[in-house]
Design an enzyme around this catalytic site. Structure first.
Site, PDB file in Angstrom:
ATOM      1  N   TRP A  27      47.883  31.216  40.216  1.00  0.00           N
ATOM      2  CA  TRP A  27      46.939  30.128  39.971  1.00  0.00           C
ATOM      3  C   TRP A  27      46.605  29.935  38.496  1.00  0.00           C
ATOM      4  CZ3 TRP A  27      46.628  33.646  43.942  1.00  0.00           C
ATOM      5  CH2 TRP A  27      46.813  33.114  45.215  1.00  0.00           C
ATOM      6  N   HIS A  79      34.006  38.686  40.060  1.00  0.00           N
ATOM      7  CA  HIS A  79      34.886  37.927  40.963  1.00  0.00           C
ATOM      8  C   HIS A  79      36.319  37.981  40.459  1.00  0.00           C
ATOM      9  CE1 HIS A  79      35.533  34.651  44.018  1.00  0.00           C
ATOM     10  NE2 HIS A  79      36.689  34.681  43.364  1.00  0.00           N
ATOM     11  N   GLN A  94      41.994  34.704  53.035  1.00  0.00           N
ATOM     12  CA  GLN A  94      42.540  33.605  52.223  1.00  0.00           C
ATOM     13  C   GLN A  94      43.028  32.418  53.071  1.00  0.00           C
ATOM     14  OE1 GLN A  94      44.095  33.676  48.397  1.00  0.00           O
ATOM     15  NE2 GLN A  94      43.644  31.600  49.034  1.00  0.00           N
ATOM     16  N   ASP A 135      38.162  35.740  37.915  1.00  0.00           N
ATOM     17  CA  ASP A 135      38.889  35.231  39.085  1.00  0.00           C
ATOM     18  C   ASP A 135      40.379  35.580  39.043  1.00  0.00           C
ATOM     19  OD1 ASP A 135      39.194  34.052  41.541  1.00  0.00           O
ATOM     20  OD2 ASP A 135      38.706  32.020  40.929  1.00  0.00           O
ATOM     21  N   GLU A 159      34.433  25.790  47.278  1.00  0.00           N
ATOM     22  CA  GLU A 159      35.302  25.641  46.093  1.00  0.00           C
ATOM     23  C   GLU A 159      36.058  24.329  46.275  1.00  0.00           C
ATOM     24  OE1 GLU A 159      38.164  28.745  45.394  1.00  0.00           O
ATOM     25  OE2 GLU A 159      38.676  27.988  43.406  1.00  0.00           O
ATOM     26  N   HIS A 185      33.913  33.012  49.005  1.00  0.00           N
ATOM     27  CA  HIS A 185      34.372  31.817  48.309  1.00  0.00           C
ATOM     28  C   HIS A 185      33.701  30.673  49.070  1.00  0.00           C
ATOM     29  CE1 HIS A 185      37.431  34.500  46.753  1.00  0.00           C
ATOM     30  NE2 HIS A 185      37.920  33.544  45.993  1.00  0.00           N
ATOM     31  N   HIS A 207      40.755  38.849  41.739  1.00  0.00           N
ATOM     32  CA  HIS A 207      41.782  39.056  42.785  1.00  0.00           C
ATOM     33  C   HIS A 207      42.837  40.010  42.239  1.00  0.00           C
ATOM     34  CE1 HIS A 207      40.405  35.734  45.444  1.00  0.00           C
ATOM     35  NE2 HIS A 207      39.886  35.317  44.295  1.00  0.00           N
TER      36      HIS A 207
END
Ligand code: FE2
Length: 423
Positions: A315, A57, A152, A309, A213, A210, A59
């Site tokens: 983030w 997982h 997203q 992630d 979450e 996702h 991005h």
């Protein structure tokens, strides 16, 4: 004549070292004191040799953007989303590719040779999709990349998301993503799960959403995901990423939910570094950890992986794409410090994600791809404890990364002593 022999390799579940022989990119023999010759030999010297780490997982479109256009001062999810929204219009295919290609080198140096990356399809230009498809093709000899079409900004919430998602699949994105907890209502969330699973079923693709979450114990989209998986015959082809709401759910409801997850053979993907960072932010004290119920899911026989992630993005400002950082955080947060539990956590960044991603030829058995990592430690538990140097990273029988062993020397009263951090 063999291409490569790795001698004195300590495999994750074997007490005694063995030799591995490689020919034409495949493992052709695994046995101690192999009486054979090869063009190249590596003495693993009793160090741990594992199949590569896998990040299930990630991005890759947002990674290594730390500081652009400014840093996330609060460290929260909301400021991260705002930053990403500011950044997106300024990106170009070449810029995204350059960052992703740089990141791939970090991954390889850490012994991670397969990555499932979500790619945001919310921007109508689909620049990130084009960039990451190019990167996937370019890196193919060294790194397996799977791409997930990730809406997203919501699948139903953003008017063009459906069209963009279908276009990205037409362009060659591998897996259908989703974000049901971000849709406007619970009903819309469930509807998005249904529609996205139908798209995957029609196109013969896997699903990785996702899902939930959230710290909201009533976020139950995993229930719909499991149900749709069974209805459409997608068992074993669907992953639920995050599932953090399960942390906060009532135990009685979880006792109903777990059999549904098992029945659908959903692959669960926790993201310990990000979950412990972003969840529980609305709590005062005690603060919830937020990570899904890794220990109980594993005990129930559900395939659980752990992903990184984010690395240095809006983030999460930390990380170097070391899956041992992920596993180490995961075992602490899950309180899986028993010996068998730590071994299980090591599996969550190696064999388990190989199953979730349906990777062919993964492992250290005869017939598998000759992909492996030699670590400066003796077993998986020591790997988790020390996060040691990846001495050699091997892909299809060729060395593609090396790290010098770490050998700290302490000098006391003029006497030098090498410290090994081992008993
Ligand atoms: Fe994610």
């Amino acid at each position: 004549m063999l291409d490569l022999i790795v001698r004195n390799a300590r495999l994750p579940h074997e007490a005694e070292p063995t030799d591995l022989a490689v020919l034409d990119g495949k493992i052709v023999q695994v046995k101690p004191a192999l009486d054979a010759q090869a063009a190249e030999e590596i003495d693993a010297a009793g160090h741990l040799v594992t199949a590569p780490f896998i990040d299930s997982h990630f991005h890759m479109d947002a990674t290594l953007t730390y500081g652009q256009p400014r840093v996330n001062a609060s460290g929260t999810l909301l400021e991260g989303i705002a930053l990403w929204a500011e950044l997106k219009p300024t990106l170009s295919v070449d810029e995204i590719k350059a960052r992703a290609l740089r990141f791939c080198r970090w991954s390889i140096a850490r012994g991670t040779l397969a990555i499932r990356s979500h790619v945001d399809i919310s921007d109508d230009r689909l620049l990130a999709v084009q960039a990451l498809i190019d990167v996937r093709e370019e890196m193919k000899p060294w790194l397996d990349i799977q791409l997930v079409a990730f809406p997203q900004d919501g699948f139903l919430r953003l008017p063009r998301a459906r069209e963009n998602l279908l276009r990205s699949l037409d362009m060659g994105v591998d897996v259908v993503g989703g974000i049901p907890h971000f849709e406007r209502t619970m009903a819309d969330g469930a509807d998005s799960v249904r529609q996205l699973c139908e798209i995957a079923s029609k196109r013969g693709l896997m699903v990785d959403m996702h899902c939930d979450e959230s710290d909201d114990p009533l976020s139950r989209h995993i229930e719909t995901l499991a149900c749709e998986t069974v209805r459409l015959g997608l068992q074993g082809r669907v992953a639920g990423s995050h599932l953090t709401s399960m942390h906060s759910m009532d135990n009685y409801y979880v006792s109903k939910l777990m059999p549904l997850i098992m029945e659908a053979r959903i692959h669960v993907i926790a993201n310990p570094l990000i979950n412990i960072t972003l969840q529980g932010r609305h709590d005062t004290y005690p603060k919830r950890r937020g990570m899904t119920r890794v220990k109980e899911l594993m005990q129930a026989g559900i395939n659980v992986s752990m992903g990184h992630d984010c690395v240095m993005d809006p983030w999460y400002s930390l990380g170097s794409h070391d899956m041992l950082d992920v596993a180490q955080m995961g075992l602490h947060v899950a309180q899986m410090t028993g010996i068998k539990e730590m071994q299980a956590v090591f599996q969550a960044v190696t064999a388990n994600p190989a199953r979730a991603l349906h990777l062919d030829g993964y492992g250290l058995d005869v017939g598998c791809h000759a992909d492996m990592v030699i670590l400066q430690c003796k077993d998986p538990v020591e790997a988790l404890r020390l996060r040691p140097a990846r001495l050699f990273v091997i892909r299809r029988g060729k060395i593609i990364a090396r790290t010098m062993p770490s050998e700290p020397v302490v000098t006391l009263d003029g006497v030098e002593e090498t410290v090994t951090f081992s008993l």
